[in-house]
Write a protein that holds these residues in place. Structure first.
Motif, PDB file in Angstrom:
ATOM      1  N   LYS A   1      28.758  35.627  44.100  1.00 56.29           N
ATOM      2  CA  LYS A   1      30.169  35.784  44.467  1.00 56.29           C
ATOM      3  C   LYS A   1      30.874  34.432  44.453  1.00 56.29           C
ATOM      4  O   LYS A   1      32.021  34.330  44.021  1.00 56.29           O
ATOM      5  CB  LYS A   1      30.291  36.428  45.846  1.00 56.29           C
ATOM      6  CG  LYS A   1      30.055  37.932  45.799  1.00 56.29           C
ATOM      7  CD  LYS A   1      29.960  38.509  47.188  1.00 56.29           C
ATOM      8  CE  LYS A   1      29.506  39.962  47.129  1.00 56.29           C
ATOM      9  NZ  LYS A   1      29.124  40.472  48.435  1.00 56.29           N
TER      10      LYS A   1
ATOM     11  N   ALA B   1      23.320  32.477  39.221  1.00 61.60           N
ATOM     12  CA  ALA B   1      24.685  32.289  39.731  1.00 61.60           C
ATOM     13  C   ALA B   1      25.404  31.221  38.916  1.00 61.60           C
ATOM     14  O   ALA B   1      26.575  31.387  38.563  1.00 61.60           O
ATOM     15  CB  ALA B   1      24.646  31.903  41.201  1.00 61.60           C
TER      16      ALA B   1
ATOM     17  N   ILE C   1      28.766  22.022  41.858  1.00 60.77           N
ATOM     18  CA  ILE C   1      28.429  23.376  42.319  1.00 60.77           C
ATOM     19  C   ILE C   1      26.914  23.544  42.332  1.00 60.77           C
ATOM     20  O   ILE C   1      26.337  24.070  43.287  1.00 60.77           O
ATOM     21  CB  ILE C   1      29.076  24.450  41.411  1.00 60.77           C
ATOM     22  CG1 ILE C   1      30.594  24.340  41.481  1.00 60.77           C
ATOM     23  CG2 ILE C   1      28.643  25.845  41.829  1.00 60.77           C
ATOM     24  CD1 ILE C   1      31.324  25.212  40.485  1.00 60.77           C
TER      25      ILE C   1
ATOM     26  N   THR D   1      30.103  31.706  42.653  1.00 60.28           N
ATOM     27  CA  THR D   1      30.307  31.156  41.307  1.00 60.28           C
ATOM     28  C   THR D   1      31.269  32.013  40.482  1.00 60.28           C
ATOM     29  O   THR D   1      31.987  31.487  39.643  1.00 60.28           O
ATOM     30  CB  THR D   1      28.977  31.017  40.551  1.00 60.28           C
ATOM     31  OG1 THR D   1      28.304  32.266  40.585  1.00 60.28           O
ATOM     32  CG2 THR D   1      28.110  29.945  41.165  1.00 60.28           C
ATOM     33  N   GLU D   2      31.284  33.314  40.729  1.00 54.56           N
ATOM     34  CA  GLU D   2      32.165  34.183  39.949  1.00 54.56           C
ATOM     35  C   GLU D   2      33.622  34.028  40.361  1.00 54.56           C
ATOM     36  O   GLU D   2      34.514  34.084  39.529  1.00 54.56           O
ATOM     37  CB  GLU D   2      31.761  35.646  40.123  1.00 54.56           C
ATOM     38  CG  GLU D   2      30.642  36.056  39.197  1.00 54.56           C
ATOM     39  CD  GLU D   2      30.270  37.522  39.361  1.00 54.56           C
ATOM     40  OE1 GLU D   2      30.824  38.185  40.266  1.00 54.56           O
ATOM     41  OE2 GLU D   2      29.419  37.980  38.606  1.00 54.56           O
ATOM     42  N   LYS D   3      33.832  33.884  41.667  1.00 55.65           N
ATOM     43  CA  LYS D   3      35.229  33.948  42.135  1.00 55.65           C
ATOM     44  C   LYS D   3      35.792  32.626  42.637  1.00 55.65           C
ATOM     45  O   LYS D   3      37.000  32.467  42.701  1.00 55.65           O
ATOM     46  CB  LYS D   3      35.329  34.972  43.265  1.00 55.65           C
ATOM     47  CG  LYS D   3      35.031  36.380  42.821  1.00 55.65           C
ATOM     48  CD  LYS D   3      35.123  37.307  44.001  1.00 55.65           C
ATOM     49  CE  LYS D   3      34.595  38.676  43.663  1.00 55.65           C
ATOM     50  NZ  LYS D   3      34.363  39.481  44.860  1.00 55.65           N
ATOM     51  N   TYR D   4      34.929  31.720  43.049  1.00 64.18           N
ATOM     52  CA  TYR D   4      35.454  30.516  43.709  1.00 64.18           C
ATOM     53  C   TYR D   4      35.001  29.212  43.059  1.00 64.18           C
ATOM     54  O   TYR D   4      35.068  28.167  43.681  1.00 64.18           O
ATOM     55  CB  TYR D   4      35.066  30.532  45.194  1.00 64.18           C
ATOM     56  CG  TYR D   4      35.567  31.758  45.899  1.00 64.18           C
ATOM     57  CD1 TYR D   4      36.888  31.856  46.280  1.00 64.18           C
ATOM     58  CD2 TYR D   4      34.723  32.835  46.128  1.00 64.18           C
ATOM     59  CE1 TYR D   4      37.370  32.994  46.888  1.00 64.18           C
ATOM     60  CE2 TYR D   4      35.195  33.991  46.737  1.00 64.18           C
ATOM     61  CZ  TYR D   4      36.514  34.056  47.116  1.00 64.18           C
ATOM     62  OH  TYR D   4      36.985  35.191  47.710  1.00 64.18           O
ATOM     63  N   SER D   5      34.526  29.297  41.818  1.00 61.24           N
ATOM     64  CA  SER D   5      34.078  28.053  41.172  1.00 61.24           C
ATOM     65  C   SER D   5      35.267  27.171  40.795  1.00 61.24           C
ATOM     66  O   SER D   5      35.085  26.033  40.377  1.00 61.24           O
ATOM     67  CB  SER D   5      33.228  28.370  39.952  1.00 61.24           C
ATOM     68  OG  SER D   5      33.945  29.189  39.080  1.00 61.24           O
TER      69      SER D   5
ATOM     70  N   ARG E   1      27.181  31.988  35.719  1.00 61.08           N
ATOM     71  CA  ARG E   1      28.489  32.661  35.776  1.00 61.08           C
ATOM     72  C   ARG E   1      29.611  31.726  36.214  1.00 61.08           C
ATOM     73  O   ARG E   1      30.719  32.182  36.476  1.00 61.08           O
ATOM     74  CB  ARG E   1      28.424  33.822  36.773  1.00 61.08           C
ATOM     75  CG  ARG E   1      27.294  34.755  36.511  1.00 61.08           C
ATOM     76  CD  ARG E   1      27.773  36.152  36.324  1.00 61.08           C
ATOM     77  NE  ARG E   1      26.643  37.002  36.037  1.00 61.08           N
ATOM     78  CZ  ARG E   1      26.302  38.043  36.761  1.00 61.08           C
ATOM     79  NH1 ARG E   1      27.005  38.357  37.810  1.00 61.08           N
ATOM     80  NH2 ARG E   1      25.264  38.771  36.427  1.00 61.08           N
ATOM     81  N   VAL E   2      29.320  30.468  36.301  1.00 58.39           N
ATOM     82  CA  VAL E   2      30.359  29.515  36.732  1.00 58.39           C
ATOM     83  C   VAL E   2      31.501  29.536  35.731  1.00 58.39           C
ATOM     84  O   VAL E   2      31.281  29.610  34.533  1.00 58.39           O
ATOM     85  CB  VAL E   2      29.787  28.085  36.838  1.00 58.39           C
ATOM     86  CG1 VAL E   2      30.916  27.073  36.979  1.00 58.39           C
ATOM     87  CG2 VAL E   2      28.874  27.977  38.044  1.00 58.39           C
TER      88      VAL E   2
ATOM     89  N   PHE F   1      30.685  21.534  37.390  1.00 57.57           N
ATOM     90  CA  PHE F   1      29.461  22.345  37.319  1.00 57.57           C
ATOM     91  C   PHE F   1      28.326  21.653  38.081  1.00 57.57           C
ATOM     92  O   PHE F   1      27.580  22.279  38.825  1.00 57.57           O
ATOM     93  CB  PHE F   1      29.073  22.544  35.851  1.00 57.57           C
ATOM     94  CG  PHE F   1      27.842  23.391  35.667  1.00 57.57           C
ATOM     95  CD1 PHE F   1      27.932  24.769  35.617  1.00 57.57           C
ATOM     96  CD2 PHE F   1      26.587  22.799  35.571  1.00 57.57           C
ATOM     97  CE1 PHE F   1      26.798  25.550  35.467  1.00 57.57           C
ATOM     98  CE2 PHE F   1      25.451  23.568  35.414  1.00 57.57           C
ATOM     99  CZ  PHE F   1      25.562  24.946  35.357  1.00 57.57           C
TER     100      PHE F   1
END
Lengths: 135, 208
Positions: free
Chosen positions: B61, A38, B26, B63-67, A41-42, B23
């Protein structure tokens, strides 16, 4: 919500914390791998493109904020579908044309040969052809 | 050096915007939440493999959309994604059930041997009570298992509310936002969950 309820809930969550801390090594390892995947993909998804199939699965999950609507709204997806349909129609047409060409060639060969066409309808001639073929 | 807005109003506005998650933040957030998320999914799905899939999907989801969200918003967003992914899993499972029952009737082999994973027999290093009294350890483990079973038996909304409110330590408003319901409903679900859990544990002879 009373204080005794809160105390009870806190005691329960203490046990839940213990359960989470004592996960099996295999599970903890897989969670770590999932996290690493995951984290890869940041940021901008365009910068780190997801493999097509995996991305389709992630989007197909859908109901989440952002949803699967975008998946179906994607122009590239529809372009792909249209190309596949056009390719399959073209292949079908080409195959039909080839078949027709074969029939024409066979007809021409039969008509232009010295053998009278009635011979092909004669059972004796067919039996003779088979006999010759077996030898 | 970041550009300085000329307009004083714009400058004030830019100061109000919380900084986006780095980063590192997260990564730390996911590391902190992953085990609890897995347990939450397990309570709901009652299957470790599906729970792992769900947690992985939820992480991807996020990390792809809400990072690009502030770090403070991540817990709420992640919980929302997790709950939705669990619901989606149930929906997909419902569709698959018909086929699975037909196919499983045809292909009953020794699947148990195929699924054996030696890693599953080991305990994670974070098990810190290695030096505790074995009898006490056993009792604690039994209570833990009873609690986990009791949580699995709760109605889904009650369990969700209980875990978000007390385990994730969300306040009532955040829990309501994550669950997509009113604050009153959250309080009702939590209260019912606590009483149901107390009832189940008392019936099993467990005293906390």
């Amino acid at each position: 919500m009373t204080n005794s309820d809160e105390d009870f809930a806190k005691k329960i969550t203490t046990y839940l914390d213990q359960g989470a801390a004592g996960l099996k090594a295999g599970t903890a390892f897989r969670l770590q791998r999932a996290r690493e995947a995951a984290l890869a993909r940041v940021g901008d998804p365009k910068r780190v493109p997801a493999p097509g199939l995996a991305r389709s699965y992630a989007l197909a999950g859908s109901g989440t904020v952002g949803g699967g609507g975008r998946f179906w709204a994607s122009g590239k997806l529809w372009l792909g579908i249209v190309l596949i349909v056009i390719a399959s129609l073209a292949y079908q047409q080409w195959q039909a044309w080839q078949q027709q060409l074969d029939i024409v060639e066979t007809d021409a060969a039969i008509l232009s040969s010295d053998l009278p066409i009635d011979a092909y309808l004669d059972r004796g001639f067919q039996a003779w052809l088979k006999h010759v073929g077996d030898d | 050096m970041p550009p300085v807005p000329r307009d004083p109003e714009a400058a004030q506005f830019s100061r109000r915007i919380p900084p986006l998650a780095t980063f590192k933040e997260i990564s730390a957030f996911l590391a902190d939440v992953e085990r609890r998320a897995f347990k939450q999914a397990t309570f709901a799905l009652r299957d470790d493999h599906s729970a792992l899939d769900v947690v992985q999907d939820a992480m991807l989801k996020l990390t792809e959309k809400y990072s690009d969200k502030p770090a403070g918003e991540l817990p709420l967003i992640f919980q929302r994604i997790l709950q939705n992914t669990i619901h989606d899993h149930f929906r997909r499972q419902k569709v698959r059930t018909t086929w699975t029952t037909v196919l499983s009737a045809l292909g009953r082999g020794d699947e148990k041997d195929d699924e054996f994973d030696p890693l599953e027999t080991l305990r994670a290093k974070s098990d810190s009570n290695a030096n505790a009294d074995p009898a006490e350890q056993l009792e604690q483990a039994q209570i833990m298992r009873t609690i986990e079973q009791a949580l699995s038996r709760l109605p889904a909304r009650q369990r969700e509310a209980f875990l978000l409110r007390y385990w994730e330590e969300f306040d009532v408003a955040e829990t309501a936002a994550a669950m997509g319901c009113s604050e009153g409903s959250v309080k009702t679900h939590c209260s019912r969950a606590v009483h149901a859990l107390a009832g189940i544990l008392t019936a099993k002879g467990v005293k906390l």
